[in-house]
Scaffold this active site. Structure first.
Site: not given
Length: 446
Positions: A97-98, A145, A268-269, A274-276
């Site tokens: 069967t399928t 926490h 970042s543009s 920035k160095r995400n």
């Protein structure tokens, strides 16, 4: 543009249309060979079907159009394979069967996909073991926490990550016998179409493909497929936890680690500085997406009677996507952790941010034998409150508490107990245990 952020070439190859149809053909050919071995169809017919399955040129446009009409790809594929097999085409798909063919093809995909996942876990475990070893005794603030709690070491943190990855490696190995089962059972799963030889044909069919023979038909018992995707949820959950730790430790205010530097990566543009943490972000996104597929697969386990009206189709979406996302997350993890930059000096500086509060427990436990635990707690608690209000050093405030001086023996002992590098618990021993267990597992794998 995003395909290698949420997939890998190797995993895409397993779940491509061409590969999937190839698995359908592999299953059909294996069925013909098994039935010839059982004497159900002529050996020459099985040879012709097998040959056709390996040499046929599939008309994918026609296959897609007919699949959209029928709702399933197997009947349209059987038409093409039967024509390619010539006179032997009458024996294609005999008694099947399928869902027999589609389920078996899915399992063949899962076997190849789990091989990739297992190899990635081994590689990632090796990377984490190196991190844990290198930074076994590097002190840093442990946090609960989101507050500084007690000192730990970065090696200890990496060992915690490693222990999870090692358990996932075990889970993959343990899941394989439950997941990698062939499917040949006929229309309602009773093998009525092939008579008394049904179970023998089923055994030979599974043998041809190197799969386990199921105890009973699993057309509507989807726990094996669901387990495979749930396992991916566990793996990506761990990767998401690692990613969250790294992202937070990369924050400017923490500054304890950085993702590997690659020119332009994480840029970042508008903000040149920035160095995400892009790898971690992709790992977290994958974890959230795979989690939804796990829920979908659990929902898809609820089938009606002997053949479902809809839940099965959910697998066609969730299985490939979950494996692609997991493979991508593992790739990101390997890249990120292999080149992780650890800022040991910043970790040490952060240990001193609370002016000794992080080792308040150390003083309390050292004084407890003389003062009793609760009295020691109360005295140190009050000293901590004064330190927080004044911004002074906890050791200086405790030195003015005669009860603590008497309990510890001297002011020098107070200062010794307020040294966070002396209150690391069994961090190092836990690192050693995690690495030893990982090495033992590797030795067993050969």
């Amino acid at each position: 543009m995003f395909r290698d952020m949420f997939g890998t070439p190797a995993m895409r190859a397993i779940f491509s249309d061409e590969a999937l149809v190839g698995r359908y053909l592999e299953a059909e050919a294996a069925l013909a060979r098994a039935e010839a071995r059982a004497g159900v169809i002529p050996a020459a017919a099985a040879e012709a079907i097998d040959r056709a399955s390996r040499t046929i040129t599939i008309d994918f446009d026609r296959l897609r159009q007919e699949t959209e009409i029928v709702g399933y790809p197997i009947l349209p594929l059987v038409h093409q394979l039967s024509a390619a097999a010539g006179e032997a085409g009458r024996y294609v798909h005999w008694g099947a069967t399928t869902q027999d063919i589609m389920d078996t093809a899915t399992v063949l995909q899962l076997r190849a996909a789990l091989d990739i996942i297992a190899a990635d876990l081994v590689e990632l475990g090796g990377i984490l073991a190196k991190l844990a070893t290198k930074y076994r005794d590097t002190p840093m603030a442990g946090r609960t926490h989101l507050q500084q709690a007690l000192p730990v070491t970065f090696g200890y943190k990496a060992a915690v990550w490693l222990s999870s990855i090692e358990r996932h490696r075990e889970r993959v190995a343990q899941a394989r016998p439950r997941v990698l089962m062939g499917q040949f059972a006929g229309a309602a799963g009773t093998l009525a179409s092939v008579g008394e030889q049904g179970l023998e044909i089923q055994r030979l069919f599974c043998e041809e493909l190197g799969l386990a023979q199921p105890t009973a038909t699993w057309h509507v018992a989807r726990d094996g497929i669901a387990e495979a995707v749930a396992l991916l949820g566990l793996i990506t959950g761990t990767l998401g936890k690692i990613a969250t730790d790294v992202m937070m430790m990369s924050a400017t205010e923490f500054g304890e680690v950085s993702e590997p530097f690659v020119p332009g990566r994480g840029a970042s543009s508008t903000m040149p500085q920035k160095r995400n943490p892009i790898s971690s972000e992709l790992m977290l996104a994958s974890a959230k997406a795979v989690r939804q597929h796990v829920a979908t697969m659990l929902d898809g386990m609820i089938h009606d009677f002997e053949r479902a009206t809809g839940p099965w189709h959910l697998e066609w979406v969730s299985v490939p996507e979950a494996f692609l996302l997991t493979a991508a997350s593992l790739a990101s993890a390997k890249f990120m952790l292999a080149g992780l930059v650890v800022h040991e000096r910043r970790m040490r500086e952060n240990l001193d941010l609370t002016h000794g509060l992080i080792v308040a427990e150390a003083v309390m436990m050292a004084a407890a034998p003389k003062l009793g635990r609760q009295r020691a707690h109360d005295v140190v608690y009050e000293a901590c409150r004064k330190a927080i209000q004044s911004g002074g050093q906890l050791a200086d405030i405790l030195a003015a508490e005669s009860e603590i001086v008497t309990a510890l023996g001297s002011i020098d002992m107070i200062r010794a107990h307020c040294d966070p590098t002396r209150y690391l618990g069994l961090s190092g021993e836990m690192v050693d245990r995690a690495i030893a267990l990982a090495k033992s597992a590797q030795a067993k794998r050969g």
